[in-house]
Write a protein that holds these residues in place. Structure first.
Motif, PDB file in Angstrom:
ATOM      1  N   ASN A 162       6.603  -5.647   0.909  1.00  0.00           N
ATOM      2  CA  ASN A 162       5.256  -5.136   1.087  1.00  0.00           C
ATOM      3  C   ASN A 162       4.469  -5.309  -0.209  1.00  0.00           C
ATOM      4  OD1 ASN A 162       2.994  -3.162   1.177  1.00  0.00           O
ATOM      5  ND2 ASN A 162       3.883  -2.621   3.148  1.00  0.00           N
ATOM      6  N   THR A 177       1.375  -4.885  -1.012  1.00  0.00           N
ATOM      7  CA  THR A 177       0.456  -3.790  -1.338  1.00  0.00           C
ATOM      8  C   THR A 177       1.202  -2.632  -1.982  1.00  0.00           C
ATOM      9  OG1 THR A 177      -1.070  -4.349   0.452  1.00  0.00           O
ATOM     10  CG2 THR A 177      -1.160  -2.109  -0.386  1.00  0.00           C
ATOM     11  N   SER A 217       4.864  -9.183  -5.549  1.00  0.00           N
ATOM     12  CA  SER A 217       3.612  -8.488  -5.241  1.00  0.00           C
ATOM     13  C   SER A 217       2.434  -9.438  -5.065  1.00  0.00           C
ATOM     14  CB  SER A 217       3.282  -7.474  -6.347  1.00  0.00           C
ATOM     15  OG  SER A 217       2.822  -8.130  -7.525  1.00  0.00           O
ATOM     16  N   ASP A 273      -0.049 -10.488   1.972  1.00  0.00           N
ATOM     17  CA  ASP A 273       0.337  -9.517   2.998  1.00  0.00           C
ATOM     18  C   ASP A 273       0.160 -10.134   4.385  1.00  0.00           C
ATOM     19  OD1 ASP A 273       0.763  -6.710   1.707  1.00  0.00           O
ATOM     20  OD2 ASP A 273      -1.021  -7.497   0.699  1.00  0.00           O
ATOM     21  N   TRP A 274       1.093  -9.829   5.293  1.00  0.00           N
ATOM     22  CA  TRP A 274       1.034 -10.414   6.633  1.00  0.00           C
ATOM     23  C   TRP A 274      -0.270 -10.076   7.349  1.00  0.00           C
ATOM     24  CZ3 TRP A 274       0.174  -7.419  10.850  1.00  0.00           C
ATOM     25  CH2 TRP A 274       0.438  -6.045  10.740  1.00  0.00           C
ATOM     26  N   ARG A 307      -3.245  -9.817   6.291  1.00  0.00           N
ATOM     27  CA  ARG A 307      -4.475 -10.479   5.843  1.00  0.00           C
ATOM     28  C   ARG A 307      -4.896 -11.593   6.803  1.00  0.00           C
ATOM     29  NH1 ARG A 307      -6.312  -8.592   1.174  1.00  0.00           N
ATOM     30  NH2 ARG A 307      -4.866  -7.541  -0.245  1.00  0.00           N
ATOM     31  N   ALA A 329      -1.552  -1.577   5.878  1.00  0.00           N
ATOM     32  CA  ALA A 329      -0.962  -2.165   4.675  1.00  0.00           C
ATOM     33  C   ALA A 329       0.299  -1.446   4.222  1.00  0.00           C
ATOM     34  CB  ALA A 329      -1.990  -2.166   3.542  1.00  0.00           C
TER      35      ALA A 329
END
Length: 301
Positions: free
Chosen positions: A21, A23, A98, A102-103, A105, A120
């Motif tokens: 993750n 975020t 990081s 992110d998926w 987005r 998120a």
């Protein structure tokens, strides 16, 4: 901080689902950098000046609002006196993690700004607790039921927009199938089972799907009778995220008619956690809830 002071707990424990993750990682890394800065006796303006950063860059990194570049991480760790090569290597590995996309987005075309914080971070939670007064919670919806819910909303959506929102909901649900999936505890208002959404066939399919999910060990569903929700005084949907890592503060997401509130303020989080506790204590047990659900299913035969 010297090489012998291995105090950053981030480097000595597994992060589990959080590693997937970006975020959550940004928030954790930012919080860790803040701890190191405070330990070094510096304020954000000092750091910006010493490293030639634009104004407030250090603060944005610490709040997780600005991704930390590897070169920035190296400079910050050096300034804060972190010399242990293992710590630096691990930190840089997580910095790289990081910086992935992110998926969610890829769904920015249909993802509202006020909904983004929940989407998120929910996959990084250890426990998701939710109360839903009007519909089956999104994480437990079938595609047909989700489509009916989305189409009944106030916004006039084109067919492809509806499909995209359904796809987003399905992607969120896939997080419950992961090895480090959050434990989901949902309390549903009894009226949800009485309200036929999308027609009898869609509703029966949804209730059967819900009954099947209730048999999974990491999913708990309780039905709150009408008199219970009236006495507790809940008028809106609430989702509470409990994180296993102390570096991530628990959060609460509160739905409103046209927007929502996402808060990590301890007083607000505690207030809604207490409300969910009272609802869970007064609602039917999971076993009793399943019996009621199966009774409703038979009515659609």
């Amino acid at each position: 901080m010297t090489a012998t002071e291995r105090s950053p707990s981030l480097f000595v424990r597994p992060l589990g689902a959080v590693e997937n993750n970006p975020t959550a990682l940004k928030l954790i890394l930012g919080g860790k950098l803040r701890e190191l800065r405070v330990h070094a006796g510096l304020d954000p303006a000092d750091v910006d000046q010493r490293l030639g950063f634009p104004r407030s860059k250090t603060s944005r990194i610490e709040l997780g609002r600005h991704g930390c570049k590897p070169a920035d991480a190296e400079a910050l760790l050096r300034l804060y006196g972190v010399e242990d090569e293992d710590l630096v290597t691990e930190f840089q590995r997580l910095v790289a993690q990081s910086r992935r996309t992110d998926w969610w987005r890829s769904f920015s075309d249909v993802l509202s700004d006020f909904f983004t914080p929940l989407v998120a971070l929910e996959g990084a939670a250890a426990i998701i607790r939710t109360y839903e007064p009007f519909y089956v919670p999104g994480l437990l919806q079938t595609s047909s039921y989700a489509r009916a819910v989305i189409e009944s909303g106030p916004a006039r959506l084109l067919p492809h927009e509806v499909r995209r929102r359904v796809d987003l909901r399905r992607e969120r649900q896939r997080q419950l199938d992961q090895r480090d999936a959050p434990r989901l505890w949902a309390v549903i208002d009894e009226s949800v089972l009485m309200r036929t959404v999308g027609g009898p066939r869609v509703m029966r399919e949804q209730l059967e799907h819900l009954a099947a999910l209730m048999r999974r060990p990491h999913i708990t569903v309780q039905v709150a009778p009408l008199d219970v929700t009236a006495s507790v005084g809940v008028g809106t949907g609430v989702t509470y995220l409990r994180f296993a890592l102390g570096d991530l503060k628990d959060a609460v997401y509160i739905e409103h008619l046209t927007d929502s509130t996402f808060s990590q303020k301890p007083q607000t989080v505690e207030q809604y956690r207490d409300m969910l506790d009272r609802l869970g204590a007064c609602a039917l047990t999971p076993k009793e809830s399943l019996v009621l659900l199966e009774e409703r299913i038979r009515r659609y035969t």
